[in-house]
Design a protein around this motif. Structure first.
Motif, short mmCIF file in Angstrom:
data_model
loop_
_atom_site.label_atom_id
_atom_site.label_comp_id
_atom_site.label_asym_id
_atom_site.label_seq_id
_atom_site.Cartn_x
_atom_site.Cartn_y
_atom_site.Cartn_z
N LYS A 152 12.73 -12.33 -15.61
CA LYS A 152 13.55 -11.40 -16.39
C LYS A 152 13.53 -10.00 -15.79
N LYS A 153 12.36 -9.58 -15.31
CA LYS A 153 12.26 -8.25 -14.71
C LYS A 153 13.07 -8.19 -13.42
N GLU A 154 12.98 -9.22 -12.57
CA GLU A 154 13.76 -9.24 -11.34
C GLU A 154 15.26 -9.26 -11.64
N ILE A 190 5.69 4.38 -6.59
CA ILE A 190 7.08 4.00 -6.81
C ILE A 190 7.20 2.96 -7.92
N VAL A 191 6.22 2.07 -8.01
CA VAL A 191 6.26 0.97 -8.98
C VAL A 191 5.54 1.40 -10.26
N PRO A 192 6.16 1.27 -11.43
CA PRO A 192 5.49 1.63 -12.69
C PRO A 192 4.27 0.73 -12.94
N ASP A 193 3.36 1.24 -13.76
CA ASP A 193 2.13 0.48 -14.06
C ASP A 193 2.43 -0.82 -14.78
N SER A 194 3.48 -0.82 -15.62
CA SER A 194 3.81 -2.06 -16.35
C SER A 194 4.20 -3.18 -15.39
N GLU A 195 4.93 -2.84 -14.32
CA GLU A 195 5.31 -3.87 -13.35
C GLU A 195 4.12 -4.26 -12.48
N VAL A 252 17.80 2.58 -3.90
CA VAL A 252 16.71 2.25 -2.98
C VAL A 252 15.39 2.12 -3.74
N LEU A 253 15.15 2.99 -4.70
CA LEU A 253 13.92 2.90 -5.48
C LEU A 253 13.87 1.60 -6.28
N LEU A 254 15.01 1.21 -6.85
CA LEU A 254 15.05 -0.07 -7.56
C LEU A 254 14.82 -1.24 -6.61
N LEU A 255 15.38 -1.14 -5.40
CA LEU A 255 15.18 -2.22 -4.42
C LEU A 255 13.72 -2.30 -4.00
N LEU A 256 13.05 -1.17 -3.88
CA LEU A 256 11.63 -1.18 -3.55
C LEU A 256 10.81 -1.85 -4.66
N ARG A 257 11.19 -1.61 -5.90
CA ARG A 257 10.51 -2.26 -7.02
C ARG A 257 10.78 -3.77 -7.02
N LEU A 258 11.99 -4.16 -6.66
CA LEU A 258 12.32 -5.58 -6.61
C LEU A 258 11.54 -6.29 -5.51
N THR A 259 11.49 -5.70 -4.34
CA THR A 259 10.76 -6.32 -3.23
C THR A 259 9.25 -6.28 -3.46
N TYR A 260 8.77 -5.37 -4.32
CA TYR A 260 7.34 -5.35 -4.64
C TYR A 260 6.93 -6.66 -5.30
N SER A 303 0.83 -1.21 0.00
CA SER A 303 0.00 0.00 0.00
C SER A 303 0.86 1.26 0.00
N SER A 304 1.96 1.25 0.78
CA SER A 304 2.83 2.43 0.81
C SER A 304 3.51 2.66 -0.53
N LEU A 305 3.92 1.59 -1.22
CA LEU A 305 4.54 1.75 -2.53
C LEU A 305 3.55 2.29 -3.55
#
Length: 397
Positions: A146-148, A115-120, A211-219, A108-110
């Motif tokens: 592949k995305k990860e 932070i996460v693009p709509d495509s992901e 950090v932003l990339l790491l947030l997308r990865l953990t999403y 919910s916070s992301l």
């Protein structure tokens, strides 16, 4: 404890979690590390809430780079909480529901700060296991993998840029990766304030991007874990309740102990029913007093059948002869007939037609003569329209 910097508190919790992650979950030492990490993470969550580091009225640009990493606290809490040792069904059910709440809070916070693009988001919106076709499940897992992999490669590149060419060790878990993106955790409050003033803007931009990339990865990992927990939660809720333990008084306990002692004795007492097969089979409580065999009503027939099964060859006997087998295969069309000397000496179709047409004075001979005439005429017409060699167009010089 209240004076310890947030970065030091987070770093200590991450190091305890990383060490426990490489150990067996059921060990007492592992659980001590897990409980220590949980205590630090709960304190960290309480302090970040008291400081109001994050607000729904803010946007992503309003959050400082130093505070951005604390968005990962609910995700780390869910990961550590899932490593707590549980032996009871109800306890595991409560634990799974708590982990789900942490993951939903993190997602919910992301989504709040976009932070996460709509495509992901679309990539992880539908779990791979929900596809009915195996091909679609495989394609979905490949896209997510592949995305990860792409995000991990970018994070590793940024970490190397931050180290200014120095050798960077590969983190063994997400806990160590998060800890590597923290600002100096050993600094005191005064040193931290001075560091904020002297922090290079380029370095801060590098850390913020990582950090932003790491947030997308953990999403993506949080979405996959939520899908797995939903399946486990359904199994836990539908599991039958454990059977209540039987009350065993002291008399029954001594009786069982005596029976166990006699079981392993070489000079065990004879059965109460007698060794000659006489006497009662069961006692008053229904316990067998001597060995016995349960047979059907047709005991004689069963004995004969068992005897025949024992005294027989150790291989399967044939059920038909070779000739019978070949006849069945011939009827199925699996045997090709003809060929050999007889086939070589037999007349060809053209020779047989010539012979049949020479049978003058018979209806059969006249029919075959007419067939031969028509065949010769068709061949003459074909040779008139197709000169010799007209069909060989591949080997012309």
């Amino acid at each position: 404890m209240a004076d310890i910097p947030l970065s030091s508190l987070f770093h200590r919790a991450l190091m305890s979690a990383a060490k426990a992650n490489n150990m067996a979950t059921m060990n007492d030492e592992t659980q001590e590390l897990v409980q220590s990490a949980l205590a630090d993470l709960r304190l960290l969550q309480h302090r970040t809430a008291a400081l109001s580091l994050f607000s729904e009225n803010e946007v992503l640009a309003d959050i400082s780079t130093r505070d951005l990493v604390y968005l990962l606290v609910p995700f780390v809490l869910a990961e550590v909480e899932d490593h707590v040792r549980t032996t009871d069904l109800e306890e595991r059910l409560v634990r799974v529901e708590r982990v789900q709440r942490f993951l939903r809070s993190f997602l919910s916070s992301l989504e709040t700060y976009q932070i996460v693009p709509d495509s992901e988001k679309d990539l992880y919106a539908k779990p791979a296991a929900s596809y009915a076709e195996a091909q679609k499940r495989r394609e979905s897992k490949i896209r997510q993998y592949k995305k990860e992999k792409e995000i991990k490669a970018r994070i590793e590149e940024i970490r190397k840029r931050r180290s200014n060419g120095e050798v960077v060790s590969e983190p063994s878990s997400d806990f160590e990766l998060i800890a590597s993106l923290l600002f100096d955790p050993s600094a005191t409050i005064s040193e931290t304030a001075a560091e904020e003033e002297d922090e290079d803007l380029d370095t801060e931009d590098i850390v913020r991007e990582a950090v932003l990339l790491l947030l997308r990865l953990t999403y993506g990992k949080a979405q996959a874990q939520l899908s797995s927990l939903r399946g486990e939660l359904e199994l836990l809720r539908n599991a039958p309740p454990p059977a209540p333990p039987e009350p065993i008084d002291e008399r029954h306990a001594k009786q069982r102990e005596t029976e166990d002692m006699h079981m392993w004795r070489l000079d065990a007492p004879r059965p109460q029913g007698g060794s000659d097969g006489q006497g009662p089979l069961l006692d008053q409580s229904g316990k067998p007093l001597r060995p016995f065999t349960i047979l059907s009503s047709s005991a004689a027939a069963d004995r004969t059948q068992m005897r025949d099964q024992v005294f027989r060859p150790d291989h399967n006997l044939p059920t038909m002869s070779v000739d019978e087998y070949l006849e069945i295969e011939r009827q199925r069309g699996n045997i090709i007939s003809g060929g050999g000397p007889q086939s070589e000496q037999a007349l060809t179709t053209k020779e047989q037609l010539q012979l049949d047409s020479e049978m003058d004075g018979t209806v059969f001979g006249e029919e075959k003569a007419e067939d031969k005439r028509q065949k010769d005429e068709n061949w003459a017409q074909y040779t008139d329209t197709h000169p010799r060699g007209a069909g060989n167009t591949l080997n012309r010089g």
